[in-house]
Scaffold this motif. Sequence first.
Motif, short mmCIF file in Angstrom:
data_model
loop_
_atom_site.label_atom_id
_atom_site.label_comp_id
_atom_site.label_asym_id
_atom_site.label_seq_id
_atom_site.Cartn_x
_atom_site.Cartn_y
_atom_site.Cartn_z
N GLY A 211 2.35 25.22 6.70
CA GLY A 211 1.89 25.35 7.03
C GLY A 211 0.12 24.90 6.86
O GLY A 211 -0.33 25.38 7.42
N VAL A 212 -0.11 23.86 6.20
CA VAL A 212 -1.35 23.31 5.66
C VAL A 212 -2.21 23.28 7.23
O VAL A 212 -2.98 23.45 6.70
CB VAL A 212 -1.09 21.63 5.55
N ASP A 213 -1.61 22.69 8.11
CA ASP A 213 -2.72 22.88 9.29
C ASP A 213 -3.30 21.59 9.78
O ASP A 213 -3.25 21.05 10.81
CB ASP A 213 -3.50 24.26 9.65
N LYS A 214 -3.63 21.34 8.62
CA LYS A 214 -5.06 20.66 8.78
C LYS A 214 -5.41 19.51 7.10
O LYS A 214 -6.01 20.46 6.75
CB LYS A 214 -7.07 21.04 9.40
N TYR A 215 -4.77 19.03 7.28
CA TYR A 215 -4.98 18.08 6.00
C TYR A 215 -5.18 16.47 6.38
O TYR A 215 -5.83 15.41 7.50
CB TYR A 215 -3.17 17.39 5.65
N TYR A 216 -6.39 15.80 5.33
CA TYR A 216 -6.48 13.88 5.09
C TYR A 216 -6.86 14.07 3.89
O TYR A 216 -6.51 15.00 2.92
CB TYR A 216 -7.88 14.18 6.01
N GLN A 217 -7.02 12.13 3.32
CA GLN A 217 -6.91 12.54 2.55
C GLN A 217 -7.22 10.97 2.33
O GLN A 217 -6.77 10.13 3.60
CB GLN A 217 -5.62 11.50 1.67
N ILE A 218 -8.12 10.15 1.34
CA ILE A 218 -8.54 8.72 1.28
C ILE A 218 -7.19 8.40 0.41
O ILE A 218 -7.27 8.77 -1.28
CB ILE A 218 -9.65 9.25 0.47
N ALA A 219 -6.33 7.94 0.95
CA ALA A 219 -5.11 7.59 0.17
C ALA A 219 -4.99 5.88 -0.39
O ALA A 219 -5.01 5.14 0.52
CB ALA A 219 -3.89 8.21 0.92
N ARG A 220 -4.02 5.72 -1.12
CA ARG A 220 -4.12 4.60 -1.75
C ARG A 220 -2.89 4.51 -1.47
O ARG A 220 -1.89 5.15 -1.46
CB ARG A 220 -4.18 4.95 -3.75
N CYS A 221 -2.73 2.84 -0.90
CA CYS A 221 -1.37 2.77 -0.06
C CYS A 221 -1.08 1.30 -0.45
O CYS A 221 -1.74 0.80 -1.49
CB CYS A 221 -1.11 2.43 1.05
N PHE A 222 0.68 1.03 -0.55
CA PHE A 222 0.76 -0.47 -1.27
C PHE A 222 1.87 -1.04 0.14
O PHE A 222 2.82 -0.12 0.40
CB PHE A 222 1.80 -0.14 -2.80
N ARG A 223 1.47 -2.03 -0.06
CA ARG A 223 2.59 -3.34 0.53
C ARG A 223 2.90 -4.98 -0.07
O ARG A 223 2.14 -5.06 0.13
CB ARG A 223 2.17 -3.18 1.88
N ASP A 224 4.20 -4.78 -0.01
CA ASP A 224 4.24 -6.46 -0.74
C ASP A 224 4.49 -7.13 0.27
O ASP A 224 5.78 -7.55 0.59
CB ASP A 224 5.51 -6.25 -1.55
N GLU A 225 3.71 -7.49 0.88
CA GLU A 225 3.29 -8.90 1.98
C GLU A 225 2.50 -9.82 1.61
O GLU A 225 2.04 -9.36 0.84
CB GLU A 225 2.79 -8.30 3.04
N ASP A 226 2.47 -11.05 2.30
CA ASP A 226 1.50 -11.70 2.34
C ASP A 226 0.01 -11.48 2.51
O ASP A 226 -0.32 -11.11 3.90
CB ASP A 226 2.26 -13.36 2.97
N PRO A 227 -0.87 -11.82 1.52
CA PRO A 227 -2.32 -10.82 1.69
C PRO A 227 -2.72 -12.16 2.58
O PRO A 227 -2.04 -13.04 3.17
CB PRO A 227 -2.87 -11.42 0.56
#
Length: 589
Positions: A211-227
């Motif tokens: 029921g939050v309805d409207k969400y946002y975030q400046i989120a840190r994410c991670f992916r183990d792939e070739d840079p």
Amino acid sequence: METKRTHTCGELKKSNEGERVVLNGWVDSVRTYGSLQFVDLRDRYGITQTVFDESGGSDLLNRAKGLHLEYCVCISGTVRTRPEGQRNSERSTGDIEVLADGLKVFSRTRSQPFVIGDPEEPGEETRLKYRFLDLRREPMQKAMRVRSEVTHSIRSFMEGEGFWDIETPALGRSTPEGARDYLVPSRVNRGKFYALPQSPQQYKQLLMVGGVDKYYQIARCFRDEDPRADRQPEFTQFDVEMSFADREDVLSMSERLLKRVFSEVMGIELSTPFPRMSHAQAVEKYASDKPDLRFGLEVTTLDELLRGTDFKVFKNVLQGGGTVRALAAPGAAEWSRKQIKELETVCTSSGAKGMAWLKYISDEEFTGPILKFFSAGKALEMAKAMNANQGDVLCFVADKKQTANACMHNLRNYIGRTFNLYDREEFHFLWIVDFPLFKWNEDEGRYDSEHHPFTAPIPQDVAAFEQDKELIPSASYDLVMNGLELASGSQRIHEPEVQSKVFEVLKLDEETVRERFGFFIDALSYGTPPHAGIAFGLDRFVGLCLGHESIREVIAFPKNTRGIDMMNGAPGTVDREQLDELGIELSED
């Protein structure tokens, strides 16, 4: 002496004349003229010229003459207007200088690996190793400032639109799609692992259930792939989700947001709404779902025109279900064989076996190594089909569709850069819509999600899965800026039956689904609202705004191309005791 600064080094003006001030910063330059010692003091706000003379006493003057670049110091004194002819119009403080009456050295510095103010940029490895010094350079200061202004503008806009800023967990669970997860072992639960998030996808959908309805975030994410230039092991995502919303709601919100950010941060007024193009149209016209529309140069499919050709390369590919795609390099007929070889290299490095070509001299004259296989009339037909002009070079790639498209996409971008077909200061936005829901994974003999397995089909019901799986359209959309994907989103599946059907197509058995996604499927059965969202690559966005090809230029402490932190050496080894406590045994391979 008092060392608490009263002003920054970019603040003082003629209106401050006669004021006694205290400045803190780093020594940017030193110049000695007889009994005068000039010291330019720098902080993130600017540079102020200070002057030491005999009026402050010989001890103070001698100490000033002992200053070196990048000493961190405090200088006090009185503001005065510079003499006529000595003013610096390139600085905000260029009309004044500070006659110093006090000096305190906070800290000295070792020999510098590079000069901070040198217009010639140090090598990247050196910059990353000494990133704490590189951050003092003006281009990096600008990048950090713009990045901060962008995030501030985003937050201000989103709060005004009624969104809540909510953090989602950094320690989650690995999924069947998580081959590139970073895994975190648990000491308390030996033998079990958390996964760092590649995206907050499931959590933000659960917020909609909540029921939050409207969400946002400046989120840190991670992916183990070739840079790569536009990839890092850890990156920042601007994440959005909205309840009771569809594609139009998300696209409209995104356009209003970008219009606001560009106006506030870049001083650029964007024209909205942004143009739209279907995925099928983009691939057909530009061989890519990320076309750079700052220039034209469309790609042509010549399959039907060449269906009866005797040229074995084209003939064999077409008979094998492949395609012949082509584009015209404008004005390249004047190029030497060596220069055209560069075009061939673009294609071979993109996976093709080679590139065929013809020079279009006139309607009656063509030259090139494959001309012997075609009449002048046939060559002219191909040229006309490609909308080529006399003086162009006709470039052909015959291969599997995926390979041919990749070659044409890279070749088109290369030609655009080489022939300066676009304004590098221009920003062109494009929505790509109507993606297919699934794509065939030839290596594994199964379907993959084109975006992710939580994307809704069109229509959003189980009946959609009765047709050819590769023809099922999805309610997804990408935002492309200057030929790079800036954001990706979709309307989400909100019914458990549809979600289960997607997992079935992806060949995820019921046990795996229950083990990995049971909580999520269960949540969907508790009155889930229709919802949609989008995620922007914040690093890429700021990099594009500043004209950087590499996102490392807008990240404070990035990894290098091998995923290594050049300052602290991460990733590194750990003690045997730590591994034992976690129950981890390393293989010798």
